[in-house]
Design a protein around this motif. Structure first.
Motif, PDB file in Angstrom:
ATOM      1  N   ASP A  39     -44.874  -0.720   1.361  1.00 25.79           N
ATOM      2  CA  ASP A  39     -44.275  -1.216   0.121  1.00 25.79           C
ATOM      3  C   ASP A  39     -43.809  -2.635   0.418  1.00 25.79           C
ATOM      4  O   ASP A  39     -42.755  -2.846   1.007  1.00 25.79           O
ATOM      5  CB  ASP A  39     -43.108  -0.311  -0.281  1.00 25.79           C
ATOM      6  N   GLN A  43     -39.687  -7.367  -3.639  1.00 27.38           N
ATOM      7  CA  GLN A  43     -39.026  -6.091  -3.870  1.00 27.38           C
ATOM      8  C   GLN A  43     -38.038  -6.196  -5.026  1.00 27.38           C
ATOM      9  O   GLN A  43     -37.471  -7.256  -5.281  1.00 27.38           O
ATOM     10  CB  GLN A  43     -38.296  -5.639  -2.607  1.00 27.38           C
ATOM     11  N   ALA A  52     -37.815  -5.910 -12.926  1.00 30.81           N
ATOM     12  CA  ALA A  52     -38.538  -5.484 -11.734  1.00 30.81           C
ATOM     13  C   ALA A  52     -39.820  -6.293 -11.601  1.00 30.81           C
ATOM     14  O   ALA A  52     -40.472  -6.617 -12.594  1.00 30.81           O
ATOM     15  CB  ALA A  52     -38.857  -3.999 -11.822  1.00 30.81           C
ATOM     16  N   ALA A  55     -46.123  -4.630 -10.122  1.00 32.51           N
ATOM     17  CA  ALA A  55     -46.601  -3.927  -8.931  1.00 32.51           C
ATOM     18  C   ALA A  55     -48.122  -3.851  -8.932  1.00 32.51           C
ATOM     19  O   ALA A  55     -48.764  -3.741  -9.981  1.00 32.51           O
ATOM     20  CB  ALA A  55     -46.004  -2.526  -8.863  1.00 32.51           C
ATOM     21  N   ARG A  82     -45.068  -7.030  -6.217  1.00 27.15           N
ATOM     22  CA  ARG A  82     -44.866  -5.917  -5.287  1.00 27.15           C
ATOM     23  C   ARG A  82     -46.234  -5.332  -4.940  1.00 27.15           C
ATOM     24  O   ARG A  82     -47.065  -5.114  -5.826  1.00 27.15           O
ATOM     25  CB  ARG A  82     -43.983  -4.867  -5.938  1.00 27.15           C
ATOM     26  N   LEU A 114     -45.870   6.670  -7.519  1.00 28.24           N
ATOM     27  CA  LEU A 114     -45.230   5.722  -8.431  1.00 28.24           C
ATOM     28  C   LEU A 114     -43.917   6.276  -8.974  1.00 28.24           C
ATOM     29  O   LEU A 114     -42.934   5.545  -9.120  1.00 28.24           O
ATOM     30  CB  LEU A 114     -46.184   5.370  -9.574  1.00 28.24           C
ATOM     31  N   ASP A 118     -40.133   4.835  -8.545  1.00 29.22           N
ATOM     32  CA  ASP A 118     -39.595   4.407  -9.841  1.00 29.22           C
ATOM     33  C   ASP A 118     -40.359   3.196 -10.380  1.00 29.22           C
ATOM     34  O   ASP A 118     -39.774   2.243 -10.894  1.00 29.22           O
ATOM     35  CB  ASP A 118     -38.100   4.087  -9.716  1.00 29.22           C
ATOM     36  N   ILE A 119     -41.682   3.247 -10.247  1.00 30.77           N
ATOM     37  CA  ILE A 119     -42.560   2.198 -10.774  1.00 30.77           C
ATOM     38  C   ILE A 119     -43.258   2.741 -12.010  1.00 30.77           C
ATOM     39  O   ILE A 119     -43.946   3.764 -11.948  1.00 30.77           O
ATOM     40  CB  ILE A 119     -43.595   1.762  -9.718  1.00 30.77           C
ATOM     41  N   SER A 120     -43.094   2.065 -13.121  1.00 33.86           N
ATOM     42  CA  SER A 120     -43.659   2.554 -14.378  1.00 33.86           C
ATOM     43  C   SER A 120     -45.160   2.318 -14.461  1.00 33.86           C
ATOM     44  O   SER A 120     -45.920   3.206 -14.858  1.00 33.86           O
ATOM     45  CB  SER A 120     -42.963   1.875 -15.564  1.00 33.86           C
ATOM     46  N   VAL A 122     -48.740  -0.071 -12.817  1.00 34.76           N
ATOM     47  CA  VAL A 122     -49.315  -0.903 -11.771  1.00 34.76           C
ATOM     48  C   VAL A 122     -50.627  -1.508 -12.252  1.00 34.76           C
ATOM     49  O   VAL A 122     -51.259  -1.008 -13.185  1.00 34.76           O
ATOM     50  CB  VAL A 122     -49.602  -0.107 -10.476  1.00 34.76           C
ATOM     51  N   ASN A 144     -50.779   5.161 -15.957  1.00 32.66           N
ATOM     52  CA  ASN A 144     -50.007   4.449 -14.943  1.00 32.66           C
ATOM     53  C   ASN A 144     -50.296   2.952 -14.939  1.00 32.66           C
ATOM     54  O   ASN A 144     -49.681   2.199 -14.190  1.00 32.66           O
ATOM     55  CB  ASN A 144     -50.275   5.028 -13.549  1.00 32.66           C
TER      56      ASN A 144
END
Length: 893
Positions: A39, A43, A52, A55, A82, A114, A118-120, A122, A144
């Motif tokens: 990761d 960040q 955020a 990603a 990210r 994901l 806590d990544i909504s 990508v 995703n």
């Protein structure tokens, strides 16, 4: 001690971001699976306010290791993206799975990962064999991707062999299965794959860094670009490639066998994309039902010469996408194809313009979605800072040393109000000078500049005209009886010691996980030296004893005995590349330069001791400082730059509420050294060559385990000194600088504390050190030239504000050194409590003045970002606009 690029690369790959793990829960289809991933890149902050970063999920070729995220990490830091990269099944730290289930379990893993992070949403990027995983992710995990600007990139896409017409690939399909069962073994033995049958892997990494298809001028230009834009050198990039290969092969590679079978369709299933034409029809039908204003954007990047798929494979891939469903205006998705000149199947993924283009697009699309400008890297400084909105935040900084001053400078330039509280009657902290009777300034704190490549302290010294000397590391050495060793023997023994130190750094950096916490640097020497001085040599035992005694003098570098120096975390002691330089002109002008912009703009309260800090328990409210005069002042955030030793002694009473257990444990875990200095000045440098004598003493001198002063040195502490008469002419003066550490420092400073009168202190200094300087050439007890005229000793161990010591180090018993440094470096930003200082510096600069400066700069930048600002190619370093940027993690050579 100079750091090798190999060690720097190995250290870089040890960052926690490269070594993340989770467990994919068991289902009816499989047992619980260990998953390794990295990761990296930009960040997210933990303040709950900042947007955020976008990603990217990167799916490399066949040898899909999490370490492949390394180069995207560097670019992602700068661009603000990210980057996630997962060890494929049976590779690295990820459990192997049956061939038939590789892709189906992958599409189960992606949303789980994901959600875990806590990544909504990508963006998807693949190279070579990663195409199979990307296409299935795109179809099965479509939600995703961004609902408004979904984006996927296929670099050098993989194509079914039957559509390529590539003879070698067709031949590879005919290999017996037993041969494909040895792909990982061939890779380990050869360091590369056995041919085109197994696609891109190790060659992918090598070409990523060097670009084999490029000419030498193009390669030189790319290296220059990496250095100028990202602060990384060609040597570091090449060492990084080697480290990725070495580290990758230390872990599991069994999954390579099934990856080869999968790519060649020798078992397993490509699942949704088993037939590309059918896949694109299915995907088109799904996309047609989605919002036409949020059309899926596919970017296919071909190599000019791709031996894996050939011209026919490229034509087939283009026809599947573009001719059937890729019409930009009316099709269900928008497809762009690009052919990159001068690249092959592997090097196209290493073209920096390609990588930057992908990340730039992701940032731009995210910025449009969020209606916010993209955020550049927080540690990229050059001319002026920019806040997205004017701030009224008021920041307190506890301590006016290098880290506090640099942090204040960053914040002031970004519009913050800054108040500094310093317990002393001066600025500088442990950076402090005094003047000898001969008129020369001397440093009571740091004397050295550890490396010069991209070292801000070196550049500040140069910019201010401060004298710098490269002192010869070969010493004038006296044995335990006080007899000077032959110069050839001294060189031989010291070479063994320095080579051992270098090897210990490399061993610690590459084998940290296997080294027991109880092992010391001296243990390493005692294992290594007998191999170089075996019993078969005459006087072997006596020579080894002398080498061990020389090794003990390494304590002067770390401030503690070598027998207490952790071998496991010795790599954390290594500094920035290049030689160690003596700051002959002292740090005086450097400190003035760093302090100047702060003295003009900040509110500075000297002689003001902060007794306690009441930090907030949530995101709202103020942070209060209780001062020694009984007053309380409130601020939006507080940066604590107090020394590590002070934190260790005061952590339970200085913070309300008490610090979290993990942070308190980190503060206690790192050791605090006790290096002290003693200056003894003479009317002239009597030890230097005279009347045609050969030069015997110039630079370092050492007295090994002396047995000739049992009254004051019954413990036989070794002595080391630097000859200041050998400095450049303008800085030279007839003074010997002795260094002490460990028990000697504790005893000596305690004795000094018993003698408040300066004459009594001087008498003690002369009495203790005379047995050593009296053995130097030309010494005559009755000559005036040999009588000390001035003596000055530091007493950091008696200084509460210095934390009763010198600087942090890493001693035996330490189990999680890098994690503890990371915990202190992180601080409690959401509660408004930050920490800076040499003990929170980047790994390449821990325990140094450079590290203190860098840590203050980093915290300042993080605070700016927390309040919605961005440090765009910004902030000059202490008003030296010609100075280069100093990267926080990427060493150069």
């Amino acid at each position: 001690m100079a750091q090798t690029t190999a060690t720097a690369a190995s250290r870089y790959l040890k960052q926690p971001g490269f070594h993340q793990n989770l467990t994919l829960p068991a289902t009816a289809d499989h047992d619980a699976l260990d998953i390794g991933y990295s990761d990296l890149g930009r960040q997210p902050t933990d303040d709950g306010q900042s947007t955020a970063p976008p990603a990217l999920l990167f799916m490399p070729g066949m040898f899909a290791s999490r370490l492949h995220g390394a180069l995207m990490d560097i670019i992602g830091q700068r661009k603000g993206v990210r980057v996630l990269t997962v060890d494929r099944f049976g590779i690295g730290n990820t459990t192997n799975v049956p061939l038939a289930k590789r892709i189906s379990i992958w599409t189960e893993l992606v949303p789980f990962l994901l959600q875990h992070l806590d990544i909504s949403h990508v963006s998807l990027v693949s190279h070579s064999a990663g195409t199979l995983y990307l296409l299935n992710t795109l179809y099965t995990c479509r939600d995703n991707l961004s609902p408004t600007r979904p984006y996927a990139v296929l670099m050098a896409p993989w194509v079914d062999v039957k559509h390529t017409g590539v003879t070698s690939m067709q031949a590879a399909q005919l290999l017996p299965d037993v041969a494909l069962g040895f792909v990982d073994a061939f890779s380990r033995s050869l360091g590369t794959f056995i041919g085109p049958a197994v696609g891109s892997s190790m060659s992918f990494m090598e070409n990523w860094l060097t670009g084999s298809a490029e000419s030498d001028p193009a390669l030189d230009e790319k290296y220059l670009y990496w250095r100028e834009e990202y602060g990384v050198s060609a040597e570091f990039l090449n060492s990084l490639m080697d480290a990725i290969v070495q580290d990758g092969f230390r872990e599991s590679t069994i999954g390579l066998n099934d990856e080869a079978r999968l790519c060649l369709k020798r078992g397993g299933s490509w699942c949704e994309c088993d037939d590309y034409t059918e896949y694109f029809d299915k995907l088109a039908a799904r996309e047609a039902s989605r919002d036409p204003n949020s059309k899926l954007h596919i970017n296919i990047i071909f190599a000019e010469q791709d031996a894996m798929i050939g011209p026919r494979g490229k034509q087939y891939m283009e026809s599947c996408w573009v001719q059937h469903h890729g019409n930009t205006q009316h099709g269900p998705f928008r497809v762009e194809t690009t052919t990159v000149e001068g690249t092959d199947h592997d090097s196209v993924a290493g073209k920096i313009s390609v990588l930057e283009g992908i990340l730039d697009y992701i940032v731009a699309e995210t910025a449009q979605t969020n209606s916010l400008p993209p955020s550049p890297s927080p540690l990229c400084f050059s001319s002026a800072a920019a806040m997205t909105s004017k701030t009224t935040a008021h920041i307190a900084i506890v301590g006016a040393g290098l880290s506090g001053l640099r942090c204040a400078d960053v914040l002031l330039r970004c519009g913050f109000r800054v108040s500094i509280f310093e317990g002393r009657d001066r600025i500088g902290g442990r950076v402090h000078q005094t003047r000898l009777n001969n008129g020369h300034w001397i440093d009571m704190g740091p004397n050295w500049i550890h490396g010069k490549t991209d070292n801000i302290i070196f550049h500040l010294a140069t910019a201010t005209g401060t004298g710098i000397n490269d002192i010869d590391e070969v010493s004038c050495v006296f044995d335990e009886t006080g007899v000077k060793l032959d110069a050839a023997d001294s060189l031989k023994y010291e070479t063994i010691m320095w080579d051992g130190v270098k090897d210990a750094f490399a061993y610690s950096a590459t084998s940290e996980r296997e080294i027991h916490p109880s092992k010391s640097l001296m243990d390493f020497f005692k294992q290594r030296v007998p191999l170089q001085i075996p019993d078969s040599l005459p006087n072997a035992e006596a020579e080894r004893k002398t080498v061990y005694q020389i090794c003990e003098t390494w304590g002067c570098f770390v401030g503690s005995p070598v027998a207490k120096q952790s071998l496991k975390y010795f790599w954390l002691e290594e500094c920035i590349d290049d030689e160690n330089l003596f700051c002959a002109g002292t740090y005086r002008k450097v400190l003035e330069q760093v302090a100047k912009p702060v003295l003009d703009k900040a509110d500075i309260s000297l002689n003001t001791i902060v007794k306690s800090i009441a930090y907030r328990e949530g995101a709202e409210g103020k942070v209060a400082l209780d001062l020694h005069n009984g007053t309380r002042e409130e601020f939006d955030d507080v940066v604590v730059t107090a020394p590590l030793g002070w934190l260790q002694k005061n952590k339970t009473k200085a913070f309300d509420p008490p610090l979290p257990a993990s942070l308190a444990a980190a503060i206690d875990a790192i050791s605090y050294g006790c290096l002290e200095k003693v200056y003894i000045s003479f009317p002239e440098a009597f030890w230097r060559a005279k009347h045609g004598q050969a030069e015997v003493v110039k630079g370092f001198m050492q007295w090994l385990a002396p047995n000739y002063d049992p009254e004051l040195n019954a413990s036989r502490w070794p002595q080391e000194a630097v000859d200041l008469s050998s400095l450049n002419a303008s800085d030279a003066h007839p003074t010997l600088l002795f260094y002490t550490y460990g028990e000697q420092s504790r005893w000596f400073t305690s004795e000094l504390a018993k003698r408040p009168a300066e004459k009594d202190k001087t008498d003690l200094i002369i009495e203790f050190f005379k047995p050593y300087y009296s053995r130097l050439p030309n010494y005559k007890a009755d000559e005036a030239a040999c009588q000390p005229v001035d003596c000055v000793a530091t007493e950091w161990l008696n200084d509460d504000l210095a934390g009763n010591g010198s600087y942090g180090n890493f001693q035996v018993g330490l189990e999680k050194g890098d994690e503890h440094i990371g915990a202190m470096r992180q601080g409690l930003p959401q509660q408004g409590l930050w920490f800076a200082g040499e003990h929170t510096a980047p790994y390449v600069a821990l325990g140094t003045s450079t590290g203190a400066y860098m840590s203050g700069e980093t915290v300042g930048a993080r605070i700016v970002e927390r309040y919605g600002g961005h440090i765009s190619p910004a902030i000059p370093r202490a008003d030296t606009s010609t100075l280069p940027n100093l990267g926080n993690r990427f060493p150069t050579s």
